[in-house]
Design a protein around this motif. Structure first.
Motif, PDB file in Angstrom:
ATOM      1  N   ILE A 148       2.643   0.064   5.989  1.00  0.00           N
ATOM      2  CA  ILE A 148       2.262   1.180   6.856  1.00  0.00           C
ATOM      3  C   ILE A 148       1.322   2.128   6.127  1.00  0.00           C
ATOM      4  CG2 ILE A 148       3.171   3.238   8.032  1.00  0.00           C
ATOM      5  CD1 ILE A 148       5.666   1.517   8.695  1.00  0.00           C
ATOM      6  N   LYS A 149       1.638   2.453   4.889  1.00  0.00           N
ATOM      7  CA  LYS A 149       0.773   3.344   4.104  1.00  0.00           C
ATOM      8  C   LYS A 149      -0.614   2.749   3.939  1.00  0.00           C
ATOM      9  CE  LYS A 149       4.411   5.459   1.307  1.00  0.00           C
ATOM     10  NZ  LYS A 149       4.970   5.549  -0.053  1.00  0.00           N
ATOM     11  N   GLN A 150      -0.661   1.456   3.650  1.00  0.00           N
ATOM     12  CA  GLN A 150      -1.951   0.790   3.463  1.00  0.00           C
ATOM     13  C   GLN A 150      -2.756   0.824   4.750  1.00  0.00           C
ATOM     14  OE1 GLN A 150      -1.713  -3.369   2.513  1.00  0.00           O
ATOM     15  NE2 GLN A 150      -3.609  -3.282   1.345  1.00  0.00           N
ATOM     16  N   ARG A 151      -2.106   0.542   5.862  1.00  0.00           N
ATOM     17  CA  ARG A 151      -2.801   0.530   7.147  1.00  0.00           C
ATOM     18  C   ARG A 151      -3.272   1.923   7.555  1.00  0.00           C
ATOM     19  NH1 ARG A 151      -3.675  -3.781  10.616  1.00  0.00           N
ATOM     20  NH2 ARG A 151      -3.147  -5.641   9.456  1.00  0.00           N
ATOM     21  N   LEU A 152      -2.525   2.938   7.166  1.00  0.00           N
ATOM     22  CA  LEU A 152      -2.921   4.315   7.489  1.00  0.00           C
ATOM     23  C   LEU A 152      -3.893   4.886   6.462  1.00  0.00           C
ATOM     24  CD1 LEU A 152       0.440   5.882   8.718  1.00  0.00           C
ATOM     25  CD2 LEU A 152      -1.563   5.314  10.091  1.00  0.00           C
ATOM     26  N   GLY A 153      -4.123   4.132   5.393  1.00  0.00           N
ATOM     27  CA  GLY A 153      -5.040   4.597   4.359  1.00  0.00           C
ATOM     28  C   GLY A 153      -4.408   5.587   3.412  1.00  0.00           C
ATOM     29  N   LEU A 154      -3.093   5.548   3.270  1.00  0.00           N
ATOM     30  CA  LEU A 154      -2.394   6.500   2.419  1.00  0.00           C
ATOM     31  C   LEU A 154      -2.048   5.944   1.051  1.00  0.00           C
ATOM     32  CD1 LEU A 154       0.108   7.971   5.037  1.00  0.00           C
ATOM     33  CD2 LEU A 154      -2.058   8.930   4.280  1.00  0.00           C
ATOM     34  N   SER A 155      -2.200   4.663   0.884  1.00  0.00           N
ATOM     35  CA  SER A 155      -1.766   4.071  -0.382  1.00  0.00           C
ATOM     36  C   SER A 155      -2.777   4.380  -1.477  1.00  0.00           C
ATOM     37  CB  SER A 155      -1.585   2.561  -0.244  1.00  0.00           C
ATOM     38  OG  SER A 155      -2.814   1.970   0.104  1.00  0.00           O
ATOM     39  N   GLY A 156      -2.289   4.663  -2.635  1.00  0.00           N
ATOM     40  CA  GLY A 156      -3.139   4.924  -3.783  1.00  0.00           C
ATOM     41  C   GLY A 156      -3.529   3.614  -4.441  1.00  0.00           C
ATOM     42  N   PRO A 157      -4.139   3.698  -5.588  1.00  0.00           N
ATOM     43  CA  PRO A 157      -4.521   2.467  -6.278  1.00  0.00           C
ATOM     44  C   PRO A 157      -3.285   1.685  -6.728  1.00  0.00           C
ATOM     45  CG  PRO A 157      -4.857   4.356  -7.706  1.00  0.00           C
ATOM     46  CD  PRO A 157      -4.468   4.886  -6.343  1.00  0.00           C
ATOM     47  N   ALA A 158      -3.476   0.402  -6.863  1.00  0.00           N
ATOM     48  CA  ALA A 158      -2.382  -0.442  -7.351  1.00  0.00           C
ATOM     49  C   ALA A 158      -2.056  -0.025  -8.778  1.00  0.00           C
ATOM     50  CB  ALA A 158      -2.793  -1.900  -7.305  1.00  0.00           C
ATOM     51  N   SER A 167       7.358  -7.601   2.320  1.00  0.00           N
ATOM     52  CA  SER A 167       8.648  -7.254   1.724  1.00  0.00           C
ATOM     53  C   SER A 167       8.896  -5.746   1.783  1.00  0.00           C
ATOM     54  CB  SER A 167       8.721  -7.742   0.282  1.00  0.00           C
ATOM     55  OG  SER A 167       7.685  -7.155  -0.483  1.00  0.00           O
ATOM     56  N   ASP A 168       7.820  -4.955   1.754  1.00  0.00           N
ATOM     57  CA  ASP A 168       7.951  -3.502   1.819  1.00  0.00           C
ATOM     58  C   ASP A 168       7.158  -2.987   3.012  1.00  0.00           C
ATOM     59  OD1 ASP A 168       8.186  -0.792   1.437  1.00  0.00           O
ATOM     60  OD2 ASP A 168       7.656  -0.843  -0.683  1.00  0.00           O
ATOM     61  N   ALA A 169       7.865  -2.695   4.083  1.00  0.00           N
ATOM     62  CA  ALA A 169       7.215  -2.245   5.319  1.00  0.00           C
ATOM     63  C   ALA A 169       6.511  -0.901   5.125  1.00  0.00           C
ATOM     64  CB  ALA A 169       8.237  -2.145   6.446  1.00  0.00           C
ATOM     65  N   MET A 170       7.085  -0.029   4.307  1.00  0.00           N
ATOM     66  CA  MET A 170       6.457   1.285   4.081  1.00  0.00           C
ATOM     67  C   MET A 170       5.104   1.125   3.392  1.00  0.00           C
ATOM     68  SD  MET A 170       7.978   3.763   5.479  1.00  0.00           S
ATOM     69  CE  MET A 170       7.122   5.112   4.714  1.00  0.00           C
ATOM     70  N   ASP A 171       5.000   0.229   2.416  1.00  0.00           N
ATOM     71  CA  ASP A 171       3.710  -0.013   1.771  1.00  0.00           C
ATOM     72  C   ASP A 171       2.694  -0.531   2.773  1.00  0.00           C
ATOM     73  OD1 ASP A 171       4.366   0.917  -0.713  1.00  0.00           O
ATOM     74  OD2 ASP A 171       4.807  -1.066  -1.564  1.00  0.00           O
ATOM     75  N   ALA A 179       0.630  -3.915  14.537  1.00  0.00           N
ATOM     76  CA  ALA A 179       0.113  -4.820  13.511  1.00  0.00           C
ATOM     77  C   ALA A 179       1.245  -5.385  12.660  1.00  0.00           C
ATOM     78  CB  ALA A 179      -0.901  -4.095  12.628  1.00  0.00           C
ATOM     79  N   LEU A 180       2.208  -4.551  12.317  1.00  0.00           N
ATOM     80  CA  LEU A 180       3.370  -5.009  11.549  1.00  0.00           C
ATOM     81  C   LEU A 180       4.173  -6.023  12.362  1.00  0.00           C
ATOM     82  CD1 LEU A 180       5.186  -4.842   9.056  1.00  0.00           C
ATOM     83  CD2 LEU A 180       6.285  -2.847  10.089  1.00  0.00           C
ATOM     84  N   TYR A 181       4.357  -5.749  13.639  1.00  0.00           N
ATOM     85  CA  TYR A 181       5.096  -6.648  14.511  1.00  0.00           C
ATOM     86  C   TYR A 181       4.396  -8.007  14.615  1.00  0.00           C
ATOM     87  CZ  TYR A 181       7.043  -8.603  18.798  1.00  0.00           C
ATOM     88  OH  TYR A 181       7.629  -9.436  19.717  1.00  0.00           O
ATOM     89  N   GLU A 182       3.066  -7.994  14.652  1.00  0.00           N
ATOM     90  CA  GLU A 182       2.298  -9.223  14.830  1.00  0.00           C
ATOM     91  C   GLU A 182       2.105 -10.009  13.536  1.00  0.00           C
ATOM     92  OE1 GLU A 182      -1.226  -7.800  16.767  1.00  0.00           O
ATOM     93  OE2 GLU A 182      -0.264  -7.798  18.745  1.00  0.00           O
ATOM     94  N   GLU A 183       2.490  -9.447  12.408  1.00  0.00           N
ATOM     95  CA  GLU A 183       2.395 -10.177  11.143  1.00  0.00           C
ATOM     96  C   GLU A 183       3.296 -11.402  11.201  1.00  0.00           C
ATOM     97  OE1 GLU A 183       0.854  -9.765   7.888  1.00  0.00           O
ATOM     98  OE2 GLU A 183      -0.497  -8.577   9.143  1.00  0.00           O
ATOM     99  N   THR A 184       2.722 -12.571  10.870  1.00  0.00           N
ATOM    100  CA  THR A 184       3.548 -13.777  10.890  1.00  0.00           C
ATOM    101  C   THR A 184       4.537 -13.767   9.738  1.00  0.00           C
ATOM    102  OG1 THR A 184       1.809 -14.934   9.710  1.00  0.00           O
ATOM    103  CG2 THR A 184       1.875 -15.197  12.107  1.00  0.00           C
TER     104      THR A 184
END
Length: 103
Positions: free
Chosen positions: A48-58, A42-46, A33-38
């Motif tokens: 990945i975390k968001q896609r894996l459901g690991l990110s907390g609230p903004a 700016s932050d690849a880790m964010d 999904a990251l590779y296919e992003e047009t």
């Protein structure tokens, strides 16, 4: 003649464990999904975390919740004081009613 099979390496065992538990599939799908992003984030880790459901609230959401919590704590303390005052007044009222009945 018996076939000699070398013991499975720890690396191979770990790779099979990751496959078995679905970790490799999840990571692969996120990286694809990251590779296919047009427009790459700016932050690849964010990402990945968001896609894996690991990110907390903004941070802005967390601040709103924090302010709401402080407001509710103040309301709670105010209601506790008001409740104590009303209980005291009720006891005074009941005691004057009891004095009036005995006379």
């Amino acid at each position: 003649m018996a076939h000699f099979r070398p013991p499975e390496s720890k690396r191979e065992q770990f790779r099979r464990y990751l496959e078995k538990t679905g970790v490799l599939e999840s990571l692969t799908s996120v990286l694809v999904a990251l590779y296919e992003e047009t427009e790459k984030p700016s932050d690849a880790m964010d990402f990945i975390k968001q896609r894996l459901g690991l990110s907390g609230p903004a941070p802005s959401e967390a601040e709103v919740v924090r302010l709401e919590l402080m407001e509710l704590q103040q309301q709670y303390e105010h209601l506790l004081l008001e409740n104590g005052d009303l209980k005291y007044r009720l006891l005074q009222y009941e005691s004057t009613q009891d004095d009036g009945v005995t006379e």
